[in-house]
Design a protein around this motif. Structure first.
Motif, short mmCIF file in Angstrom:
data_model
loop_
_atom_site.label_atom_id
_atom_site.label_comp_id
_atom_site.label_asym_id
_atom_site.label_seq_id
_atom_site.Cartn_x
_atom_site.Cartn_y
_atom_site.Cartn_z
N LYS A 139 26.26 -18.62 -30.50
CA LYS A 139 25.72 -17.34 -30.05
C LYS A 139 24.31 -17.46 -29.50
O LYS A 139 23.94 -16.80 -28.53
CB LYS A 139 25.73 -16.33 -31.21
N ASP A 140 23.50 -18.29 -30.15
CA ASP A 140 22.09 -18.41 -29.77
C ASP A 140 21.77 -19.87 -29.50
O ASP A 140 21.64 -20.69 -30.41
CB ASP A 140 21.20 -17.88 -30.91
N SER A 143 18.72 -21.45 -31.28
CA SER A 143 18.68 -21.64 -32.72
C SER A 143 18.65 -23.14 -33.03
O SER A 143 19.10 -23.96 -32.22
CB SER A 143 19.91 -21.00 -33.37
#
Length: 427
Positions: A139-140, A143
């Motif tokens: 998703k990121d 991260s």
């Protein structure tokens, strides 16, 4: 009169210079978006501007905090604070990453924005364990990255290869090699040989793996010098089986506790042997010996550090993980071996630097017997429970069960099932 004018001019110039330095300091150290700070809403806030030191580091990293007229603080940039100490760590290897403590170490590192290489022996288990973090990565993209590598911790070459590109390592594993070409009978025979003799522990995972990590990180260059490159999770009590009878009697509250009295499969001797290999390796290191690990003990409690292996008490695995990760960026931890338990109801300090800075380097030797006994006497008064008799406990029995006269999960003292607490290989 002329002198007075001259003094006034000098004072004004000094004030102007000091004001300039003050403004320059704000511009240099502040991470606040100045356009945002002085936006149209700014008149709703009043001076003064204050500086707050980051709670997780002793560095000169500041955040500008603008205060409301009613005294309520608004920290615009709190979520963006990053310890400069953490910036020096890009990637850390963690052995035993799917163990009960190893999982928490991995999560603690990732939560601080540090990439992790989880060195495991069961890839299916590892992928299930860290599925949430894997989903976050998808998703990121910004991260921190978690990489899982399957490795036999009993193989020096495999472990050195797995830790390539890392800045440091945390050793959380224990047990014995589970290489595919080693049969169950061979492993059992190896365990029995260790139990029945004082032979070398050369084939244990602790011995091979610790030496391999030391070899791998001895030549690693770091942006921050003098920080530990290898942080070892050991255990309180590792030296106590080797104490002479007089010392065991004097420090009976430490020497006669269940894990030391039973010492299943010589696990304490194995840890002690591995510790010494790390000390002699020449790598920058730190050895942390937590006391009794208890998942029900409150986390985020105040750690009490000591040396000399006389500490007894409780500590949560969550606090153990935090201390292990903290030590990676604390120069005061380098070259030291220490124990710790935590005090329930007392918050931890913003940093453990000061506490670790007071401890002795391993090369300076142990504290004197007088110091050890004073430390021991004080810490015995901090034990959990009402009776506070650590030597009277049975293996697997809590202080609360002992107070209430209840039997622990492994039986009465002297009849405990020691094999029930024997160390299993860590994934």
């Amino acid at each position: 009169k002329s002198m007075m004018n001259m003094n006034m001019n000098m004072n004004m110039n000094m004030n102007v210079n000091m004001y300039s330095i003050f403004i320059a300091t704000i511009l240099l150290f502040s991470k606040v978006d100045m356009a945002r700070s002085f936006s149209p809403i700014s008149p709703a806030f009043a001076s003064p501007v204050s500086f707050h030191r980051h709670p997780l580091t002793e560095t000169s990293l500041f955040t500008v905090v603008v205060e409301k007229k009613d005294g309520v603080e608004i920290d615009f940039d709190k979520e963006e604070e990053i310890s400069t100490a953490n910036r020096s760590l890009d990637k850390v290897a963690v052995t035993g990453a799917t163990g009960r403590t190893g999982i928490l170490v991995v999560e603690e590192l990732l939560s601080r924005g540090i990439n992790v290489v989880g060195i495991v022996r069961n890839m299916d288990k590892a992928q299930k364990t860290f599925s949430r973090w894997m989903e976050e990565e998808v998703k990121d993209q910004n991260s921190p990255k978690l990489t899982l590598l399957k490795c036999d911790l009993g193989s020096e070459s495999d472990l050195i290869t797995a830790s390539e590109g890392c800045d440091a390592a945390v050793w959380c594993a224990t047990g014995f090699s589970d290489a595919p070409n080693v049969s169950f009978v061979q492993k059992a025979t190896s365990l029995l040989r260790i139990v029945l003799s004082n032979a070398s522990f050369a084939n244990t995972i602790d011995s091979v793996g610790i030496s391999a990590l030391a070899k791998a990180f001895k030549s690693v260059n770091s942006e921050v010098q003098n920080n530990p490159k290898v942080v070892m999770l050991s255990s309180a009590g590792v030296t106590r089986p080797s104490w002479d009878d007089d010392k065991k009697e004097k420090f009976s509250g430490s020497s006669d506790i269940p894990i030391v009295r039973l010492n299943p499969f010589n696990i304490l001797d194995i840890k002690a042997d591995s510790e010494e290999k790390l000390r002699q390796s020449g790598v920058d290191y730190c050895i942390f010996r937590p006391t009794g690990l208890n998942d029900k003990w409150p986390s985020n409690s105040r750690p009490i550090f000591s040396q000399g292996d006389v500490g007894v008490g409780r500590i949560s695995r969550q606090d153990v993980a935090k201390i292990l990760v903290d030590c990676l960026t604390i120069p005061e931890a380098n070259g030291k071996t220490f124990e710790a338990f935590t005090l329930q109801g007392y918050e931890p300090p913003p940093s453990i630097n000061t506490a670790l800075g007071r401890l002795r380097l391993d090369k300076e030797g142990l504290p004197s017997n007088e110091v050890l006994f004073a430390t021991y006497t004080a810490m015995q008064q901090l034990l959990p429970g009402e009776k506070q008799d650590s030597a009277a406990l049975a293996m697997g029995q809590t202080y609360e069960e002992f107070d209430e006269g209840r039997t622990g999960r492994l039986g009465d003292r002297g009849t405990e099932d020691a094999e029930g607490v024997a160390p299993n290989p860590t994934s």
